[in-house]
Design a protein around this motif. Structure first.
Motif, mmCIF file in Angstrom:
data_model
loop_
_atom_site.group_PDB
_atom_site.id
_atom_site.type_symbol
_atom_site.label_atom_id
_atom_site.label_comp_id
_atom_site.label_asym_id
_atom_site.label_seq_id
_atom_site.Cartn_x
_atom_site.Cartn_y
_atom_site.Cartn_z
ATOM 1 N N ASP A 95 50.027 42.939 41.575
ATOM 2 C CA ASP A 95 49.556 43.108 40.200
ATOM 3 C C ASP A 95 48.948 41.801 39.698
ATOM 4 O O ASP A 95 49.420 40.718 40.031
ATOM 5 C CB ASP A 95 50.716 43.502 39.272
ATOM 6 C CG ASP A 95 51.300 44.848 39.654
ATOM 7 O OD1 ASP A 95 50.528 45.719 40.073
ATOM 8 O OD2 ASP A 95 52.534 45.020 39.531
ATOM 9 N N ILE A 96 47.915 41.918 38.900
ATOM 10 C CA ILE A 96 47.362 40.755 38.215
ATOM 11 C C ILE A 96 47.980 40.720 36.825
ATOM 12 O O ILE A 96 47.868 41.676 36.051
ATOM 13 C CB ILE A 96 45.817 40.797 38.179
ATOM 14 C CG1 ILE A 96 45.287 39.565 37.457
ATOM 15 C CG2 ILE A 96 45.294 42.088 37.575
ATOM 16 C CD1 ILE A 96 43.782 39.389 37.598
ATOM 17 N N LEU A 133 41.424 44.744 40.986
ATOM 18 C CA LEU A 133 42.827 44.447 40.697
ATOM 19 C C LEU A 133 43.266 45.071 39.375
ATOM 20 O O LEU A 133 44.392 45.574 39.260
ATOM 21 C CB LEU A 133 43.040 42.935 40.669
ATOM 22 C CG LEU A 133 43.055 42.228 42.018
ATOM 23 C CD1 LEU A 133 43.034 40.713 41.832
ATOM 24 C CD2 LEU A 133 44.302 42.634 42.818
ATOM 25 N N LYS A 134 42.410 45.038 38.376
ATOM 26 C CA LYS A 134 42.767 45.609 37.080
ATOM 27 C C LYS A 134 42.798 47.131 37.118
ATOM 28 O O LYS A 134 43.476 47.763 36.295
ATOM 29 C CB LYS A 134 41.787 45.118 36.001
ATOM 30 C CG LYS A 134 41.911 43.647 35.673
ATOM 31 C CD LYS A 134 40.833 43.208 34.702
ATOM 32 C CE LYS A 134 41.050 43.829 33.327
ATOM 33 N NZ LYS A 134 42.258 43.318 32.663
ATOM 34 N N PHE A 189 49.535 35.888 39.338
ATOM 35 C CA PHE A 189 50.176 36.980 40.064
ATOM 36 C C PHE A 189 51.688 36.773 40.069
ATOM 37 O O PHE A 189 52.165 35.653 39.859
ATOM 38 C CB PHE A 189 49.672 37.036 41.515
ATOM 39 C CG PHE A 189 48.205 37.292 41.644
ATOM 40 C CD1 PHE A 189 47.712 38.586 41.562
ATOM 41 C CD2 PHE A 189 47.312 36.263 41.858
ATOM 42 C CE1 PHE A 189 46.361 38.827 41.689
ATOM 43 C CE2 PHE A 189 45.956 36.500 41.981
ATOM 44 C CZ PHE A 189 45.480 37.791 41.898
ATOM 45 N N ASP A 235 47.718 37.960 34.451
ATOM 46 C CA ASP A 235 46.974 37.280 33.394
ATOM 47 C C ASP A 235 45.798 36.554 34.023
ATOM 48 O O ASP A 235 45.738 36.369 35.248
ATOM 49 C CB ASP A 235 47.881 36.303 32.650
ATOM 50 C CG ASP A 235 47.329 35.892 31.299
ATOM 51 O OD1 ASP A 235 46.230 36.373 30.951
ATOM 52 O OD2 ASP A 235 47.983 35.100 30.599
ATOM 53 N N MET A 236 44.881 36.115 33.173
ATOM 54 C CA MET A 236 43.734 35.314 33.594
ATOM 55 C C MET A 236 43.448 34.286 32.522
ATOM 56 O O MET A 236 43.657 34.542 31.333
ATOM 57 C CB MET A 236 42.497 36.189 33.806
ATOM 58 C CG MET A 236 42.562 37.112 35.001
ATOM 59 S SD MET A 236 41.018 37.989 35.217
ATOM 60 C CE MET A 236 39.916 36.603 35.427
ATOM 61 N N GLU A 259 36.492 41.537 42.625
ATOM 62 C CA GLU A 259 37.929 41.401 42.880
ATOM 63 C C GLU A 259 38.732 41.653 41.605
ATOM 64 O O GLU A 259 39.745 42.366 41.628
ATOM 65 C CB GLU A 259 38.229 40.000 43.434
ATOM 66 C CG GLU A 259 39.704 39.741 43.677
ATOM 67 C CD GLU A 259 39.955 38.355 44.226
ATOM 68 O OE1 GLU A 259 41.122 38.049 44.541
ATOM 69 O OE2 GLU A 259 38.986 37.568 44.332
ATOM 70 N N ILE A 260 38.314 41.064 40.488
ATOM 71 C CA ILE A 260 39.041 41.238 39.226
ATOM 72 C C ILE A 260 39.010 42.698 38.786
ATOM 73 O O ILE A 260 40.023 43.257 38.343
ATOM 74 C CB ILE A 260 38.445 40.313 38.154
ATOM 75 C CG1 ILE A 260 38.665 38.848 38.541
ATOM 76 C CG2 ILE A 260 39.054 40.596 36.791
ATOM 77 C CD1 ILE A 260 37.882 37.868 37.692
ATOM 78 N N MET A 317 43.720 33.274 38.195
ATOM 79 C CA MET A 317 44.392 34.572 38.113
ATOM 80 C C MET A 317 45.873 34.367 38.358
ATOM 81 O O MET A 317 46.265 33.631 39.270
ATOM 82 C CB MET A 317 43.810 35.552 39.137
ATOM 83 C CG MET A 317 42.385 35.980 38.828
ATOM 84 S SD MET A 317 41.744 37.181 40.013
ATOM 85 C CE MET A 317 41.514 36.144 41.457
ATOM 86 N N ALA A 350 47.812 41.780 49.156
ATOM 87 C CA ALA A 350 47.203 40.795 48.266
ATOM 88 C C ALA A 350 45.849 40.366 48.820
ATOM 89 O O ALA A 350 45.417 40.820 49.884
ATOM 90 C CB ALA A 350 48.125 39.583 48.095
#
Length: 443
Positions: A29-30, A19-20, A52, A32-33, A15-16, A50, A115
């Motif tokens: 959009d992602i 998204l990136k 959003f 930050d983490m 998933e990460i 995460m 999403a």
């Protein structure tokens, strides 16, 4: 992460990574983490968060809000953005695999974003097109997509599929926006297939060749009851172009199902009413499916917020008029049919409201001695040794903009109110002749 020894789950990493890699106005959009170690549990497990952008609504919560009425042009705007985001994903060989109304986020500026990529993955488009022999060995799980939005090929156990599984979910979302409820709410996988056959017709070798070669649904490959297709007759009220697009999105044969790029060229988007201008859409109260399930019986008023979601101004705070208890005798205006008296004792569980700035009458001002056990008569110090009060005798019953009246001479009283006269024998001292019948009792 429940078991850190095994590392982060592969679904989370997938998933990460997806998204990136994506960047599109119709895909979330992602930002930050970060990782937080829990302090509550004994093993101090790690949690990955995460970040959003905030979106005011999701489509499921918006449809459950009875105050929201989606116009056909507004639905067309949302469908256009949904198909644009889906076309971008499929062009980059990414499957969402959980297309439903709750995973479509909408802002008050009219922006829709896809999403929840927890089930998303990259796919090989040659599987569906019948490419080389190596693609035949690639198999994906069919335990994806929420049941009400799951296409019939997944219900029948298909393991090789492509973007057409997302297209079926988009068709269910289109019908749901007009009906304001899921159009295929099956209670089980077999019941879900029955509802699909009742609406789209039972497939045969002509409409869907080799559909019976699939593993089947819970051991069932063939269905005894044969239904004719009645989708167009059931949804003819939504318009001819809309019904035709819905029919092509909900085609049982995945090879004949329309693609996202073909759907964007459909006459539905080029006939009146055209997609609405996002700037002309109204702003609604925040409506999320998760929040509304907990407050079905607490309807909130519609708040028209600023167009920029990042600079919304909070609504003005309106304080209720204050209520004070045990404030002593009422003002003189009350004897002449003025405002009603406050109750002598607060009800159980009463919390005094905030003071409204517009209340200038001295009777509505906060007491000068707010602490328990202290004297709380307004503008007066505690009584003297004989019960007499020290201070201007008539200030408490005069508005703030009027000068205080001169002190009353001893023995000159004013008519007493029956409420305060019934226990005059228990009161001592005060202005206006003490506890006699000719004076007011302020004890």
């Amino acid at each position: 992460m429940h078991n850190e020894k095994e590392g982060m789950p592969v679904t989370a990493l997938r998933e990460i990574k997806i998204l990136k890699a994506m960047s599109h106005p119709c895909v979330v959009d992602i930002l930050d983490m970060f990782v937080v170690r829990s302090k509550c549990s004994k093993d101090s497990t790690l949690s990955v968060y995460m970040v959003f952008p905030y979106m005011d609504h999701d489509l499921a919560g918006l449809l459950e809000n009875e105050r929201v009425k989606l116009q056909p042009s507004q639905i067309k705007l949302y469908m256009k953005q949904l198909l644009e985001g889906t076309e971008y994903m499929h062009r980059n060989h990414i499957l969402h695999r959980d297309m439903k109304a709750a995973n479509l986020l909408i802002s008050n500026t009219g922006s829709l974003r896809i999403a929840d990529f927890g089930l998303a993955r990259a796919y090989d488009p040659s599987i569906v097109r019948g490419g080389d022999s190596r693609s035949k060995d690639r198999r994906y799980t069919n335990c994806v997509v929420t049941r009400w939005y799951r296409p019939p090929e997944l219900l029948l156990g298909a393991r090789q599929y492509g973007g057409e599984v997302d297209i079926w979910g988009i068709g269910c979302v289109l019908g749901e926006m007009f009906m304001r409820k899921p159009i295929l709410p099956g209670t089980s996988d077999v019941d879900q297939l029955e509802k699909i056959w009742q609406l789209c017709g039972t497939p045969n070798q002509h409409t869907w060749p080799n559909h019976d070669a699939l593993p089947g649904c819970e051991g069932i490959k063939r269905f005894n009851t044969t239904y004719s297709k009645k989708l167009r007759s059931a949804y003819e009220s939504i318009g001819a172009e809309t019904c035709d697009l819905l029919d092509k999105l909900l085609t049982c044969n995945p090879r004949e199902r329309i693609t996202a790029s073909q759907a964007l060229d459909h006459d539905y988007f080029w006939t009146d009413p055209l997609p609405a201008d996002p700037k002309s859409l109204p702003s609604y109260e925040a409506s999320h499916e998760f929040d509304r399930r907990g407050r079905h019986h607490h309807a909130l008023p519609v708040q028209f917020m600023a167009q920029d979601a990042q600079h919304r101004q909070p609504p003005p705070v309106v304080h209720p008029p204050p209520i004070y208890f045990n404030r002593g005798p009422p003002p003189r205006e009350a004897f002449r049919g003025g405002p009603p008296f406050p109750p002598p004792h607060p009800p159980p569980g009463f919390i005094p409201p905030l003071t409204h700035p517009g209340n200038v009458h001295p009777f509505n001002r906060p007491p000068p001695y707010p602490h328990p056990g202290q004297h709380n008569r307004m503008h007066y110090p505690p009584p003297g040794p004989m019960g007499n009060r020290q201070g201007p005798p008539d200030r408490w019953d005069r508005p703030a903009h009027l000068p205080p009246r001169p002190p009353l001479p001893m023995g000159a009283g004013v008519p007493t109110h029956p409420t305060h006269n019934r226990d005059r024998n228990n009161r001592r001292g005060g202005y206006g002749g003490g506890g006699g019948p000719g004076g007011l009792n302020y004890g």
